[in-house]
Write an enzyme that holds these catalytic residues in place. Structure first.
Site, mmCIF file in Angstrom:
data_model
loop_
_atom_site.group_PDB
_atom_site.id
_atom_site.type_symbol
_atom_site.label_atom_id
_atom_site.label_comp_id
_atom_site.label_asym_id
_atom_site.label_seq_id
_atom_site.Cartn_x
_atom_site.Cartn_y
_atom_site.Cartn_z
ATOM 1 N N HIS A 42 -2.369 25.030 0.804
ATOM 2 C CA HIS A 42 -1.593 23.842 0.436
ATOM 3 C C HIS A 42 -2.593 22.735 0.099
ATOM 4 O O HIS A 42 -3.823 22.957 0.128
ATOM 5 C CB HIS A 42 -0.633 23.449 1.569
ATOM 6 C CG HIS A 42 -1.291 23.363 2.912
ATOM 7 N ND1 HIS A 42 -2.262 22.445 3.211
ATOM 8 C CD2 HIS A 42 -1.137 24.114 4.049
ATOM 9 C CE1 HIS A 42 -2.659 22.597 4.453
ATOM 10 N NE2 HIS A 42 -2.004 23.620 4.992
ATOM 11 N N GLY A 44 -3.656 20.317 1.711
ATOM 12 C CA GLY A 44 -4.636 20.050 2.772
ATOM 13 C C GLY A 44 -5.883 20.907 2.579
ATOM 14 O O GLY A 44 -7.013 20.406 2.566
ATOM 15 N N HIS A 45 -5.664 22.219 2.394
ATOM 16 C CA HIS A 45 -6.798 23.115 2.135
ATOM 17 C C HIS A 45 -7.526 22.688 0.854
ATOM 18 O O HIS A 45 -8.758 22.663 0.797
ATOM 19 C CB HIS A 45 -6.309 24.549 1.925
ATOM 20 C CG HIS A 45 -5.635 25.178 3.102
ATOM 21 N ND1 HIS A 45 -4.307 25.507 3.110
ATOM 22 C CD2 HIS A 45 -6.107 25.552 4.317
ATOM 23 C CE1 HIS A 45 -3.982 26.062 4.248
ATOM 24 N NE2 HIS A 45 -5.057 26.095 5.014
ATOM 25 N N GLN A 69 -7.895 35.047 16.895
ATOM 26 C CA GLN A 69 -7.493 33.708 17.364
ATOM 27 C C GLN A 69 -5.995 33.618 17.642
ATOM 28 O O GLN A 69 -5.498 32.550 17.970
ATOM 29 C CB GLN A 69 -7.946 32.624 16.384
ATOM 30 C CG GLN A 69 -7.233 32.617 15.059
ATOM 31 C CD GLN A 69 -7.875 31.632 14.094
ATOM 32 O OE1 GLN A 69 -9.012 31.814 13.649
ATOM 33 N NE2 GLN A 69 -7.175 30.553 13.776
ATOM 34 N N MET A 192 0.525 18.543 6.415
ATOM 35 C CA MET A 192 0.683 19.837 5.745
ATOM 36 C C MET A 192 0.128 20.946 6.625
ATOM 37 O O MET A 192 -0.899 20.779 7.286
ATOM 38 C CB MET A 192 -0.033 19.826 4.404
ATOM 39 C CG MET A 192 0.685 18.973 3.409
ATOM 40 S SD MET A 192 0.056 19.249 1.763
ATOM 41 C CE MET A 192 1.053 18.058 0.888
ATOM 42 N N ARG A 195 2.186 26.701 8.484
ATOM 43 C CA ARG A 195 3.307 27.035 9.377
ATOM 44 C C ARG A 195 4.558 26.200 9.088
ATOM 45 O O ARG A 195 5.629 26.536 9.596
ATOM 46 C CB ARG A 195 2.891 26.876 10.839
ATOM 47 C CG ARG A 195 1.897 27.941 11.266
ATOM 48 C CD ARG A 195 1.654 27.950 12.773
ATOM 49 N NE ARG A 195 0.957 29.137 13.191
ATOM 50 C CZ ARG A 195 -0.356 29.210 13.462
ATOM 51 N NH1 ARG A 195 -1.112 28.125 13.352
ATOM 52 N NH2 ARG A 195 -0.911 30.357 13.834
HETATM 53 P P1 AMP Z 1 -6.087 27.141 8.358
HETATM 54 O O1 AMP Z 1 -5.868 27.902 7.104
HETATM 55 O O2 AMP Z 1 -4.822 26.635 8.978
HETATM 56 O O3 AMP Z 1 -7.001 27.839 9.317
HETATM 57 O O4 AMP Z 1 -6.854 25.823 7.925
HETATM 58 C C1 AMP Z 1 -8.075 25.896 7.237
HETATM 59 C C2 AMP Z 1 -8.707 24.520 7.231
HETATM 60 O O5 AMP Z 1 -7.832 23.602 6.576
HETATM 61 C C3 AMP Z 1 -8.943 23.965 8.648
HETATM 62 O O6 AMP Z 1 -10.211 23.336 8.690
HETATM 63 C C4 AMP Z 1 -7.823 22.986 8.813
HETATM 64 O O7 AMP Z 1 -8.127 21.926 9.706
HETATM 65 C C5 AMP Z 1 -7.672 22.465 7.393
HETATM 66 N N1 AMP Z 1 -6.340 21.884 7.194
HETATM 67 C C6 AMP Z 1 -5.148 22.445 7.506
HETATM 68 N N2 AMP Z 1 -4.145 21.602 7.243
HETATM 69 C C7 AMP Z 1 -4.704 20.463 6.749
HETATM 70 C C8 AMP Z 1 -4.193 19.219 6.294
HETATM 71 N N3 AMP Z 1 -2.906 18.958 6.296
HETATM 72 N N4 AMP Z 1 -5.075 18.294 5.859
HETATM 73 C C9 AMP Z 1 -6.409 18.537 5.862
HETATM 74 N N5 AMP Z 1 -6.950 19.703 6.279
HETATM 75 C C10 AMP Z 1 -6.120 20.653 6.718
#
Ligand code: AMP
Length: 289
Positions: A42, A44-45, A69, A192, A195
């Site tokens: 999304h 955020g990523h 994890q 974002m 989940r």
């Molecule tokens: P994940 O795929 O959930 O393991 O997240 C991968 C990376 O994206 C991690 O460093 C998260 O902290 C970051 N991340 C997830 N959601 C957001 C968001 N809304 N804004 C900024 N970074 C995010």
């Protein structure tokens, strides 16, 4: 930084080939940024990808749903895996290489070693999910070995995780610079998260309570309130439609609770909305600096 960007995105499942490509780029004088993700990308990523693209010559994104994890009974099997869509987004972005390995490529049969991070991993998320940070630290260290990046990008969204990674990198002398990027939010403030896709329309509305509670804390502090007890009491009614696991007010950069907000703090919340567990946080500047 070189101006030359790769016109195509390379997709790799082999750890050895990724290592070779990264080292070759570095030997040619280029810097490499790594964005570790579990996919279902999304904005955020993508903000982390953009930060890497802006700072590094080459950007590697890993997509790996790390089984170590997840606790038994968590959402490992159901975790969204829209790989083709993710690859499309990363190609559009101009990402250099995507490492999307099968589980056996990362955790080969007979794998027995794990990383144990100390006290920073114990409270809050560590209490709710006891083996979670061990699994995160182990896979992130492995990713750093496979992708010996100059910089790695993480989100403030997982505040405690970023502290765990910094601790591990410092303790184990991992030669990588850690960057932590701001939280990207939906228009109603919900952070974002991959989940969020689990939420029904009603739960989605309820989930915005997390952001409203965090904003309330910020407003109260801006108005001069310093008592954490008073602030958390006022946050609770805003969170009445979700099942709060914890509200923690922490000294910024630590997992230590404060009783009064006299310096920069992070307000962190974990809550269940239906069956979905959400986390969020907000940095708050004290008025007394
Ligand atoms: P994940 O795929 O959930 O393991 O997240 C991968 C990376 O994206 C991690 O460093 C998260 O902290 C970051 N991340 C997830 N959601 C957001 C968001 N809304 N804004 C900024 N970074 C995010």
């Amino acid at each position: 930084m070189s101006e030359i960007k790769s016109p195509t995105t390379r997709i790799e499942t082999s750890a050895a080939k990724v290592y070779e490509a990264v080292r070759a780029a570095q030997q040619a004088g280029e810097t490499v940024g790594l964005v570790p993700t579990m996919g279902a990308l999304h904005q955020g990523h993508l903000s982390l990808v953009d930060a890497s693209l802006a700072e590094c010559d080459r950007t590697v994104v890993s997509i790996f749903v790390n089984p170590t994890q997840f606790a038994p009974g968590e959402d490992l099997e159901n975790y969204p895996r829209p790989l083709d869509r993710d690859l499309e987004l990363l190609m559009q972005r101009g990402c250099w290489l995507v490492f999307a390995p099968p589980v056996e490529e990362v955790f080969r049969e007979g794998h027995e070693t794990s990383v144990h991070v100390g006290s920073v991993a114990l409270p809050w998320e560590g209490e709710s999910r006891p083996d979670h940070f061990g699994g995160v630290a182990t896979v992130v260290l492995k990713l750093f070995q496979i992708v010996p990046a100059d910089r790695a990008y993480f989100g403030q969204k997982d505040y405690q995780q970023s502290l765990v990674i910094r601790q591990m990198v410092a303790d184990l002398n991992v030669p990588v610079e850690i960057r932590v990027c701001p939280i990207v939010r939906e228009s109603d403030g919900l952070a974002m998260s991959s989940r969020n896709a689990y939420l029904s329309p009603e739960e989605r509305r309820q989930a915005s309570g997390l952001w409203q509670a965090l904003k309330l804390a910020e407003t109260l502090v801006a108005e001069g309130e310093t008592s954490v007890a008073a602030i958390t009491e006022k946050m609770k009614p805003v969170l009445q439609h979700v099942e709060v696991e914890y509200i923690a007010v922490l000294r910024e950069g630590t997992v230590c609770e404060v009783e009064t907000i006299t310096e920069a703090a992070v307000v962190a919340i974990a809550a269940r909305v239906g069956k979905t567990r959400l986390i969020d946080n907000l940095k708050i500047q004290s008025r007394k600096k």
